[in-house]
Design a protein around this motif. Structure first.
Motif, short mmCIF file in Angstrom:
data_model
loop_
_atom_site.label_atom_id
_atom_site.label_comp_id
_atom_site.label_asym_id
_atom_site.label_seq_id
_atom_site.Cartn_x
_atom_site.Cartn_y
_atom_site.Cartn_z
N ILE A 19 0.99 -1.24 -0.07
CA ILE A 19 0.04 -0.02 -0.08
C ILE A 19 0.90 1.08 -0.03
O ILE A 19 1.72 1.30 1.01
CB ILE A 19 -1.03 0.03 1.24
N PHE A 20 0.84 1.92 -0.95
CA PHE A 20 1.69 3.20 -1.05
C PHE A 20 1.08 4.39 -0.37
O PHE A 20 -0.01 4.72 0.01
CB PHE A 20 1.69 3.61 -2.51
N ASN A 21 2.12 5.18 0.33
CA ASN A 21 1.94 6.11 0.96
C ASN A 21 1.36 7.46 -0.06
O ASN A 21 2.12 7.54 -1.05
CB ASN A 21 3.21 6.74 2.01
N PHE A 22 0.36 8.14 0.24
CA PHE A 22 -0.20 9.30 -0.41
C PHE A 22 1.17 10.19 -0.80
O PHE A 22 1.18 10.57 -2.16
CB PHE A 22 -1.22 10.01 0.28
N GLY A 23 2.13 10.53 0.26
CA GLY A 23 3.09 11.30 -0.36
C GLY A 23 4.08 11.14 -1.21
O GLY A 23 4.83 11.88 -1.92
N VAL A 24 4.14 9.62 -1.37
CA VAL A 24 5.38 8.91 -2.25
C VAL A 24 4.78 8.50 -3.46
O VAL A 24 5.65 8.21 -4.33
CB VAL A 24 6.22 8.06 -1.55
N VAL A 25 3.63 8.24 -3.82
CA VAL A 25 3.02 7.61 -4.92
C VAL A 25 3.31 8.59 -6.04
O VAL A 25 3.17 9.75 -5.99
CB VAL A 25 1.55 7.10 -4.86
N GLU A 26 3.65 8.05 -7.38
CA GLU A 26 3.85 8.90 -8.49
C GLU A 26 2.45 9.63 -8.79
O GLU A 26 2.64 10.87 -9.08
CB GLU A 26 4.34 8.03 -9.81
N ASP A 27 1.48 8.86 -9.24
CA ASP A 27 0.17 9.86 -9.48
C ASP A 27 -0.57 9.63 -8.22
O ASP A 27 -1.12 8.60 -8.10
CB ASP A 27 -0.26 9.24 -10.93
N LYS A 28 -1.14 10.80 -7.78
CA LYS A 28 -1.89 10.81 -6.41
C LYS A 28 -3.60 10.39 -7.08
O LYS A 28 -3.69 10.77 -8.35
CB LYS A 28 -2.18 12.16 -5.88
N PRO A 29 -4.22 9.92 -6.16
CA PRO A 29 -5.87 9.61 -6.47
C PRO A 29 -6.10 10.85 -6.88
O PRO A 29 -5.83 11.83 -6.59
CB PRO A 29 -6.24 8.98 -5.04
N ILE A 30 -7.32 10.58 -7.76
CA ILE A 30 -8.13 11.91 -8.16
C ILE A 30 -9.59 11.84 -7.60
O ILE A 30 -10.23 10.70 -7.89
CB ILE A 30 -8.05 11.91 -9.76
N TYR A 31 -9.69 12.98 -7.01
CA TYR A 31 -11.06 13.11 -6.70
C TYR A 31 -12.09 13.24 -7.72
O TYR A 31 -11.80 14.15 -8.69
CB TYR A 31 -11.27 14.19 -5.72
N PRO A 32 -13.48 12.68 -7.80
CA PRO A 32 -14.33 13.24 -8.96
C PRO A 32 -14.41 14.72 -9.07
O PRO A 32 -14.48 15.51 -8.00
CB PRO A 32 -15.80 12.49 -8.46
N GLY A 33 -14.28 15.08 -10.56
CA GLY A 33 -14.02 16.56 -10.75
C GLY A 33 -13.02 17.16 -10.77
O GLY A 33 -12.87 18.23 -11.18
N CYS A 34 -11.91 16.54 -10.38
CA CYS A 34 -10.67 17.14 -10.33
C CYS A 34 -9.88 16.31 -11.69
O CYS A 34 -8.54 16.72 -11.48
CB CYS A 34 -9.73 16.72 -9.08
N GLU A 35 -10.48 15.73 -12.59
CA GLU A 35 -9.75 15.22 -13.60
C GLU A 35 -9.15 16.21 -14.55
O GLU A 35 -7.96 15.87 -15.11
CB GLU A 35 -10.57 14.20 -14.49
N ASN A 36 -9.68 17.21 -14.73
CA ASN A 36 -9.16 18.13 -15.86
C ASN A 36 -8.14 19.20 -15.29
O ASN A 36 -7.86 20.28 -15.76
CB ASN A 36 -10.40 18.74 -16.44
N VAL A 37 -7.99 19.28 -13.76
CA VAL A 37 -7.19 20.35 -12.91
C VAL A 37 -5.80 19.73 -13.52
O VAL A 37 -5.41 18.75 -13.62
CB VAL A 37 -7.41 20.02 -11.50
N SER A 38 -4.95 20.93 -13.43
CA SER A 38 -3.42 20.64 -13.94
C SER A 38 -3.03 19.45 -12.61
O SER A 38 -3.22 19.67 -11.51
CB SER A 38 -2.68 21.92 -14.20
#
Length: 135
Positions: A19-38
């Motif tokens: 289980i990867f730590n949020f701080g070190v994972v390459e691509d962070k999870p994306i909350y719905p609606g944040c897909e088109n944010v830089s």
């Protein structure tokens, strides 16, 4: 904790149960609606999405409210490879009613886009503080 699977072509595919730590994972999870944010703004969008969800679904439990109990509850959870919230656990907090509400809130977070490591979805842990404060 590695598992391997041999396919018909004798190539070995390795799975990581890590289980990867949020701080070190390459691509962070994306909350719905944040897909088109830089990509640089996704973390802020993710946090804002989680906090907005918690604020709009928040119900102060009656017993601690009557007793005047205010407390910050920290909930750690895993965003599974499929994007669902799993393994929610209170890592800090005392009042059982506030802890139950904090877990209910976290478990009701909508399905997310999973974190990715080397382009593949991976489970990722995150901790959120929920501040139960009476005015």
């Amino acid at each position: 904790n590695k598992k391997s699977l041999t396919t018909d072509s004798d190539e070995i595919i390795e799975f990581e149960d890590e289980i990867f730590n949020f701080g070190v994972v390459e691509d962070k999870p994306i909350y719905p609606g944040c897909e088109n944010v830089s990509k640089g703004e996704r973390y802020m969008c993710f946090q804002q999405g989680i906090m907005k969800h918690i604020r709009s679904n928040f119900k102060y439990p009656a017993i601690p409210k009557e007793m005047g109990i205010s407390e910050k509850i920290f909930v750690q959870f895993v965003i599974a490879k499929a994007g669902r919230i799993t393994k929610a656990l209170v890592v800090r907090g005392e009042d059982k009613h506030l802890k139950e509400e904090a877990l209910r809130l976290v478990n009701s977070i909508p399905k997310l886009q999973a974190a990715k490591q080397r382009g593949k979805p991976v489970p990722c842990s995150f901790t959120v503080p929920i501040n139960f404060k009476l005015q």
